[in-house]
Scaffold this motif. Structure first.
Motif, PDB file in Angstrom:
ATOM      1  N   LYS A 183       0.831  -1.212   0.000  1.00  0.00           N
ATOM      2  CA  LYS A 183       0.000   0.000   0.000  1.00  0.00           C
ATOM      3  C   LYS A 183       0.864   1.260   0.000  1.00  0.00           C
ATOM      4  O   LYS A 183       0.576   2.240  -0.685  1.00  0.00           O
ATOM      5  CB  LYS A 183      -0.906   0.011   1.252  1.00  0.00           C
ATOM      6  N   ASN A 184       1.921   1.201   0.818  1.00  0.00           N
ATOM      7  CA  ASN A 184       2.843   2.333   0.866  1.00  0.00           C
ATOM      8  C   ASN A 184       3.400   2.647  -0.517  1.00  0.00           C
ATOM      9  O   ASN A 184       3.464   3.795  -0.929  1.00  0.00           O
ATOM     10  CB  ASN A 184       4.013   2.036   1.817  1.00  0.00           C
ATOM     11  N   LEU A 218       9.044  -3.788  -6.152  1.00  0.00           N
ATOM     12  CA  LEU A 218       9.328  -4.561  -4.930  1.00  0.00           C
ATOM     13  C   LEU A 218      10.287  -5.707  -5.241  1.00  0.00           C
ATOM     14  O   LEU A 218      11.192  -6.015  -4.472  1.00  0.00           O
ATOM     15  CB  LEU A 218       8.033  -5.089  -4.303  1.00  0.00           C
ATOM     16  N   GLU A 219      10.102  -6.303  -6.397  1.00  0.00           N
ATOM     17  CA  GLU A 219      11.022  -7.355  -6.864  1.00  0.00           C
ATOM     18  C   GLU A 219      12.428  -6.768  -7.021  1.00  0.00           C
ATOM     19  O   GLU A 219      13.416  -7.331  -6.568  1.00  0.00           O
ATOM     20  CB  GLU A 219      10.501  -7.864  -8.222  1.00  0.00           C
ATOM     21  N   MET A 220      12.472  -5.573  -7.624  1.00  0.00           N
ATOM     22  CA  MET A 220      13.754  -4.927  -7.896  1.00  0.00           C
ATOM     23  C   MET A 220      14.536  -4.655  -6.607  1.00  0.00           C
ATOM     24  O   MET A 220      15.749  -4.787  -6.575  1.00  0.00           O
ATOM     25  CB  MET A 220      13.463  -3.599  -8.603  1.00  0.00           C
ATOM     26  N   VAL A 221      13.843  -4.256  -5.543  1.00  0.00           N
ATOM     27  CA  VAL A 221      14.541  -3.981  -4.276  1.00  0.00           C
ATOM     28  C   VAL A 221      14.523  -5.200  -3.341  1.00  0.00           C
ATOM     29  O   VAL A 221      14.903  -5.098  -2.183  1.00  0.00           O
ATOM     30  CB  VAL A 221      13.964  -2.733  -3.544  1.00  0.00           C
ATOM     31  N   GLY A 222      14.069  -6.335  -3.860  1.00  0.00           N
ATOM     32  CA  GLY A 222      14.139  -7.586  -3.099  1.00  0.00           C
ATOM     33  C   GLY A 222      13.157  -7.669  -1.937  1.00  0.00           C
ATOM     34  O   GLY A 222      13.455  -8.284  -0.910  1.00  0.00           O
ATOM     35  N   LEU A 223      11.989  -7.058  -2.071  1.00  0.00           N
ATOM     36  CA  LEU A 223      11.042  -7.046  -0.953  1.00  0.00           C
ATOM     37  C   LEU A 223       9.674  -7.625  -1.291  1.00  0.00           C
ATOM     38  O   LEU A 223       8.728  -7.464  -0.522  1.00  0.00           O
ATOM     39  CB  LEU A 223      10.840  -5.606  -0.449  1.00  0.00           C
ATOM     40  N   PHE A 251       7.824  -9.481   1.287  1.00  0.00           N
ATOM     41  CA  PHE A 251       7.385  -8.747   2.473  1.00  0.00           C
ATOM     42  C   PHE A 251       6.222  -7.798   2.190  1.00  0.00           C
ATOM     43  O   PHE A 251       5.862  -6.978   3.034  1.00  0.00           O
ATOM     44  CB  PHE A 251       8.538  -7.938   3.067  1.00  0.00           C
ATOM     45  N   ALA A 252       5.642  -7.916   1.001  1.00  0.00           N
ATOM     46  CA  ALA A 252       4.664  -6.919   0.538  1.00  0.00           C
ATOM     47  C   ALA A 252       3.489  -6.723   1.492  1.00  0.00           C
ATOM     48  O   ALA A 252       2.953  -5.617   1.593  1.00  0.00           O
ATOM     49  CB  ALA A 252       4.152  -7.310  -0.846  1.00  0.00           C
TER      50      ALA A 252
END
Ligand SMILES: Nc1ncnc2c1ncn2[C@@H]1O[C@H](COP(=O)(O)OP(=O)(O)OP(=O)(O)O)[C@@H](O)[C@H]1O
Ligand SMILES: [Mg+2]
Length: 359
Positions: free
Chosen positions: A97-98, A121-126, A129-130
């Motif tokens: 959401k953020n 999010l994939e690019m920063v490896g998260l 944790f979404a």
């Protein structure tokens, strides 16, 4: 991906009330460059970055992104991405959401928002944790969310204000590599603000050194370290010996004399006579116990060891020569000799390692 753009800052001045905080700042930042503003606290780094983003008082002068003049545009029309020191994440929202928030504000269709959020999010490896909230992430992971939230908006340029200062040393080193990798992948012209010279040196293509709102020098990390143009830059970019003195010409030789007992001859022909500062780095001084026979270009100084610090890969000495205390670095290897405090030491300095700064 859009093409990287240049950023031109032209004769920018800015005041808070009566206080002038930026003074005639001009910088040309190349497309795709990783550029840093480096300077001590209060030097105007954040003010300059915020002026590019459109926050704070309207400056005099111009800022161009690509060929577009932006000083009169409100922040939301500038299309620049800014990451603040305090990540300013929404605590009650999930990471997804953020990151989606800005796109939703722009009324981006849900399917596209989801795709783009997943992508960054994939690019920063998260991605895994979404669905967590910010408080369930480490400092470094929160920092990555702040980055993801900014780059998902596809800004024309990326502005980072001390983004790593809340992290511990090891994480800072890791994150600065990650930021650089991401910047190279996205080919985004980036400005990074820091007061940490090591951080600036390791991450930047070029650096602008600021002091009291004035640009002191612009150049690559190596250039600033090896060829500073003034005392401030010489000092800020690492340990240095700065000896005030006067140069006089005698026949074809230039003789440097300090008032406190250091003198040597300089061979260079382009040196101006008169008062100046001689600069050399601690590692330029080679320390030995006895006077050795020297090649004619080397300068020999004799002094007494006043202080010694073991720094792992090297030993740093403070050596009193005349009335000067010189910093001397000796590389450390196991079982090598160290010099005792109080001992007499001989210092060798190649004259081409000395840089003359004109005052
Ligand atoms: N809103 C404001 N009102 C008045 N003065 C301000 C304001 N914001 C900043 N200043 C002043 O402007 C000068 C530059 O501040 P700035 O925040 O740009 O420094 P900085 O280089 O980012 O420092 P730091 O490394 O501490 O973040 C400082 O002297 C500061 O006190
Ligand atoms: Mg700041």
């Amino acid at each position: 991906m859009t093409d990287a753009v240049k950023i031109s800052i032209k004769n920018l001045s800015l005041s808070f009330g009566e206080t002038k905080v930026l003074k005639d700042v001009s910088i040309e930042i190349e497309p795709g460059e990783f550029f840093s503003f480096l300077g001590p606290s209060g030097s105007g780094k954040s003010t300059l970055l915020r002026a590019i983003a459109g926050f704070g008082p309207r400056p005099e002068g111009d800022i161009l992104i690509g060929n577009e003049k932006i000083v009169k545009l409100p922040p939301w029309e500038r299309n620049v991405g800014m990451v603040f020191q305090s990540y300013a994440l929404w605590p009650h929202m999930t990471i997804r959401k953020n990151v989606a928030f800005g796109l939703e504000e722009r009324r981006t269709p849900k399917r596209i928002t989801n795709e783009q959020v997943d992508e960054v999010l994939e690019m920063v490896g998260l991605l895994e944790f979404a669905e967590r909230r910010p408080s369930q992430l480490s400092g470094g992971q929160q920092q990555r969310v702040a980055l993801a939230r900014t780059i998902v908006m596809k800004p024309r340029v990326l502005l980072l204000d001390e983004p790593l200062s809340n992290l511990d040393t090891n994480l800072r080193v890791q994150m600065r590599r990650e930021i650089l990798e991401l910047q190279r992948k996205l080919k985004l012209t980036t400005i990074f603000v820091t007061h940490d010279q090591e951080e600036a040196n390791t991450i930047s293509d070029r650096i602008a050194v600021l002091n009291h709102g004035i640009i002191q020098q612009i150049g690559s990390p190596l250039k600033l370290y090896d060829e500073p143009t003034n005392r401030f830059v010489a000092n800020f970019l690492g340990s240095v010996n700065l000896i005030d003195g006067v140069i006089n010409q005698e026949d074809n030789v230039f003789i440097f004399n300090s008032a406190q007992g250091i003198s040597f001859s300089l061979a260079e022909s382009n040196i101006k006579q008169g008062s100046c500062t001689a600069m050399f780095r601690p590692q330029n001084l080679k320390i030995t116990q006895k006077k050795k026979k020297l090649d004619p270009t080397a300068i020999q100084l004799s002094g007494k060891i006043e202080h010694r610090e073991f720094l792992g890969s090297r030993v740093r000495y403070l050596v009193k020569v005349g009335e000067h205390l010189l910093l001397v670095d000796d590389t450390h290897e196991a079982n090598c000799t160290t010099f005792e405090i109080g001992a007499t030491a001989s210092l060798k300095l190649e004259s081409d390692m000395i840089r003359i700064l004109n005052n």
